[in-house]
Motif scaffolding. Sequence first.
Motif, mmCIF file in Angstrom:
data_model
loop_
_atom_site.group_PDB
_atom_site.id
_atom_site.type_symbol
_atom_site.label_atom_id
_atom_site.label_comp_id
_atom_site.label_asym_id
_atom_site.label_seq_id
_atom_site.Cartn_x
_atom_site.Cartn_y
_atom_site.Cartn_z
ATOM 1 N N MET A 25 3.826 -9.531 -12.987
ATOM 2 C CA MET A 25 3.571 -10.755 -12.496
ATOM 3 C C MET A 25 2.143 -11.340 -12.578
ATOM 4 S SD MET A 25 5.513 -8.512 -8.940
ATOM 5 C CE MET A 25 4.466 -7.189 -9.015
ATOM 6 N N GLN A 26 1.091 -10.774 -12.873
ATOM 7 C CA GLN A 26 -0.291 -10.860 -12.796
ATOM 8 C C GLN A 26 -0.539 -12.629 -13.978
ATOM 9 O OE1 GLN A 26 -1.749 -9.576 -10.553
ATOM 10 N NE2 GLN A 26 -3.702 -9.092 -11.794
ATOM 11 N N PHE A 27 0.475 -12.238 -15.338
ATOM 12 C CA PHE A 27 0.968 -13.361 -15.955
ATOM 13 C C PHE A 27 1.224 -14.517 -15.308
ATOM 14 C CE2 PHE A 27 3.193 -15.149 -19.647
ATOM 15 C CZ PHE A 27 2.711 -16.393 -20.425
ATOM 16 N N GLU A 28 2.269 -13.969 -14.646
ATOM 17 C CA GLU A 28 3.219 -15.640 -14.172
ATOM 18 C C GLU A 28 2.390 -16.460 -12.735
ATOM 19 O OE1 GLU A 28 6.899 -14.460 -12.089
ATOM 20 O OE2 GLU A 28 8.187 -13.789 -14.473
ATOM 21 N N GLU A 85 -0.112 -18.350 -14.645
ATOM 22 C CA GLU A 85 -0.071 -19.515 -15.351
ATOM 23 C C GLU A 85 0.499 -20.849 -14.233
ATOM 24 O OE1 GLU A 85 4.004 -18.550 -18.595
ATOM 25 O OE2 GLU A 85 4.397 -18.170 -17.027
ATOM 26 N N THR A 86 0.669 -19.975 -13.312
ATOM 27 C CA THR A 86 0.603 -20.851 -12.082
ATOM 28 C C THR A 86 -1.003 -21.160 -11.566
ATOM 29 O OG1 THR A 86 1.785 -19.784 -10.952
ATOM 30 C CG2 THR A 86 0.931 -21.273 -9.562
ATOM 31 N N LEU A 87 -2.213 -20.507 -11.766
ATOM 32 C CA LEU A 87 -3.457 -21.073 -11.059
ATOM 33 C C LEU A 87 -3.718 -22.045 -12.260
ATOM 34 C CD1 LEU A 87 -4.494 -17.201 -9.744
ATOM 35 C CD2 LEU A 87 -3.722 -19.348 -8.503
ATOM 36 N N SER A 88 -3.628 -21.478 -13.407
ATOM 37 C CA SER A 88 -3.451 -22.376 -14.862
ATOM 38 C C SER A 88 -3.930 -23.124 -14.901
ATOM 39 C CB SER A 88 -3.080 -21.902 -15.679
ATOM 40 O OG SER A 88 -4.064 -21.697 -17.566
ATOM 41 N N ARG A 89 -1.915 -23.724 -14.044
ATOM 42 C CA ARG A 89 -1.584 -25.043 -14.197
ATOM 43 C C ARG A 89 -2.485 -26.239 -13.007
ATOM 44 N NH1 ARG A 89 3.412 -23.069 -14.999
ATOM 45 N NH2 ARG A 89 3.760 -23.065 -13.007
ATOM 46 N N GLU A 90 -3.027 -24.880 -12.131
ATOM 47 C CA GLU A 90 -3.607 -25.672 -10.962
ATOM 48 C C GLU A 90 -5.112 -26.552 -11.268
ATOM 49 O OE1 GLU A 90 -2.765 -23.337 -7.310
ATOM 50 O OE2 GLU A 90 -0.226 -24.173 -7.433
ATOM 51 N N GLY A 91 -5.702 -25.927 -12.271
ATOM 52 C CA GLY A 91 -6.489 -25.303 -12.367
ATOM 53 C C GLY A 91 -7.794 -24.517 -11.981
ATOM 54 N N ASN A 92 -7.184 -23.373 -11.409
ATOM 55 C CA ASN A 92 -8.321 -22.626 -10.493
ATOM 56 C C ASN A 92 -8.721 -21.381 -11.119
ATOM 57 O OD1 ASN A 92 -7.688 -23.969 -8.468
ATOM 58 N ND2 ASN A 92 -5.434 -23.028 -8.247
ATOM 59 N N ILE A 93 -8.493 -20.988 -12.868
ATOM 60 C CA ILE A 93 -8.205 -19.972 -13.273
ATOM 61 C C ILE A 93 -8.778 -20.885 -14.713
ATOM 62 C CG2 ILE A 93 -7.829 -18.205 -11.956
ATOM 63 C CD1 ILE A 93 -5.548 -18.483 -14.082
ATOM 64 N N PRO A 94 -9.702 -20.278 -15.885
ATOM 65 C CA PRO A 94 -10.141 -20.874 -16.936
ATOM 66 C C PRO A 94 -8.951 -20.494 -18.261
ATOM 67 C CG PRO A 94 -11.554 -18.929 -16.327
ATOM 68 C CD PRO A 94 -10.638 -19.313 -15.400
ATOM 69 N N VAL A 95 -8.676 -21.416 -19.175
ATOM 70 C CA VAL A 95 -7.040 -20.250 -20.107
ATOM 71 C C VAL A 95 -7.784 -19.307 -20.553
ATOM 72 C CG1 VAL A 95 -6.999 -21.695 -22.191
ATOM 73 C CG2 VAL A 95 -7.208 -23.259 -20.907
ATOM 74 N N SER A 96 -9.266 -18.883 -20.836
ATOM 75 C CA SER A 96 -9.626 -17.474 -21.295
ATOM 76 C C SER A 96 -9.172 -16.222 -20.301
ATOM 77 C CB SER A 96 -10.562 -16.881 -21.731
ATOM 78 O OG SER A 96 -10.919 -17.315 -19.989
ATOM 79 N N THR A 97 -8.784 -16.325 -19.143
ATOM 80 C CA THR A 97 -8.176 -15.554 -18.408
ATOM 81 C C THR A 97 -6.457 -15.285 -18.090
ATOM 82 O OG1 THR A 97 -9.770 -16.217 -16.698
ATOM 83 C CG2 THR A 97 -7.920 -14.719 -15.806
#
Length: 403
Positions: free
Chosen positions: A136-139, A142-154
């Motif tokens: 669940m944390q990984f999914e 992924e959603t937040l990364s597509r929206e640009g809310n978290i960096p790719v490293s996270t």
Amino acid sequence: MVHTARLRHDSLAAPSSRNVPAKWLAAAAFAALGLLAAPAAQAQEAPPAPVVTVAKPLVRDIVEDDEFVGRFEAVDQVSLRSRVGGYLDQVHFQDGTLVKQGDLLFTIDQRPFKAALNQAQAQVDSAKTLVEFSKMQFERAETLSREGNIPVSTLDDRRREYLAAQAQLDGAEAALENASLDLEFTAIKAPFSGRVDRRLISPGNLVQADQTVLTTIVSIDPINFYFDIDERTYFSYARDARERGGVMQEGAGGVDVVVRVADRDEATFKGKLDFAENRLDQATGTMRARARFDNKDGVLQPGMFGRINVPGSLPHPGVLLPDEAIGADQNRRIVFVVDQAGLISAKPVRTGPRIDGYRVIREGLTGEETVVVNGLVRVRPGVTVKSEMTKLPPKVEAEGQTQ
């Protein structure tokens, strides 16, 4: 006076033959005649020719057997050991009974293994929960990364945590399977059907994993018989096997064999040759061969000695005589042959195995001879005998005769 003395001296001289009594002369004459007649009487009273029984040898197609001494061995045998260590809890069989494959024989104390299994199951449940949470944390990452809310490293960290949780679950499941196997191994079962020996350890004793022998099991039916053949015999058997279209190492085409045990000379057990080793032993110059026998009644036991008869030739014409017709002359065998005039002569022969109660004559006779079969003690070479002809039966029924 002188004349008188001379007459007296003549009267004292030895009496002449004219004065010998007539009865003495008659006795001497009869004695002389008796001495002259004695040789003639002895010649007239010569003993009659001995009476012997003679017969023609049997001549027919035969297959010669070779005899070997060997030992029975079980097809399957095992020294039963435990795969896990622990204290022996129960024994589930009677000593010496027949068991079937899968029968429970021993039980190791299962309580420590059940506890280990429960612990492994708890670790699997914990690892599954961690996998679900990390997924669940990984999914979400992924959603937040597509929206640009978290960096790719996270996002990469969440992916690593999810993969690590999956690997941890795999490890926990493997530990659970191992604990389950250990619990299963506490129930020691018969690996095949056969006869079990006595128990070698009593309940309450510590059993070392893969070391402590609990008992032994041997299969009963079928049973193998192993025997050794020399190099010369191997060549003969291999040649005959090729004539039959088989190979010696594969049983020489399934040759029928017969075995006898020490306690039952009158009984035979029939089987088939099924194997020979792929090389000769350099130390002994022999090759080990094997025959297999049905043993449904369990008479034959592993470790018993026996004498096996193996066909040593292909069918060929053979000359047969009873053993009573074969004599010995120092280190050779002889038979006494009678000609038409009744004159005895000795012929050396080379004997072979017994077939149908008769001895095979390999060399020395053609089968056309007339041979003394009864009364050998009364004959010798050069003696004239009175023979009584008989006919040998096709087979001699006799128990307890060795080959």
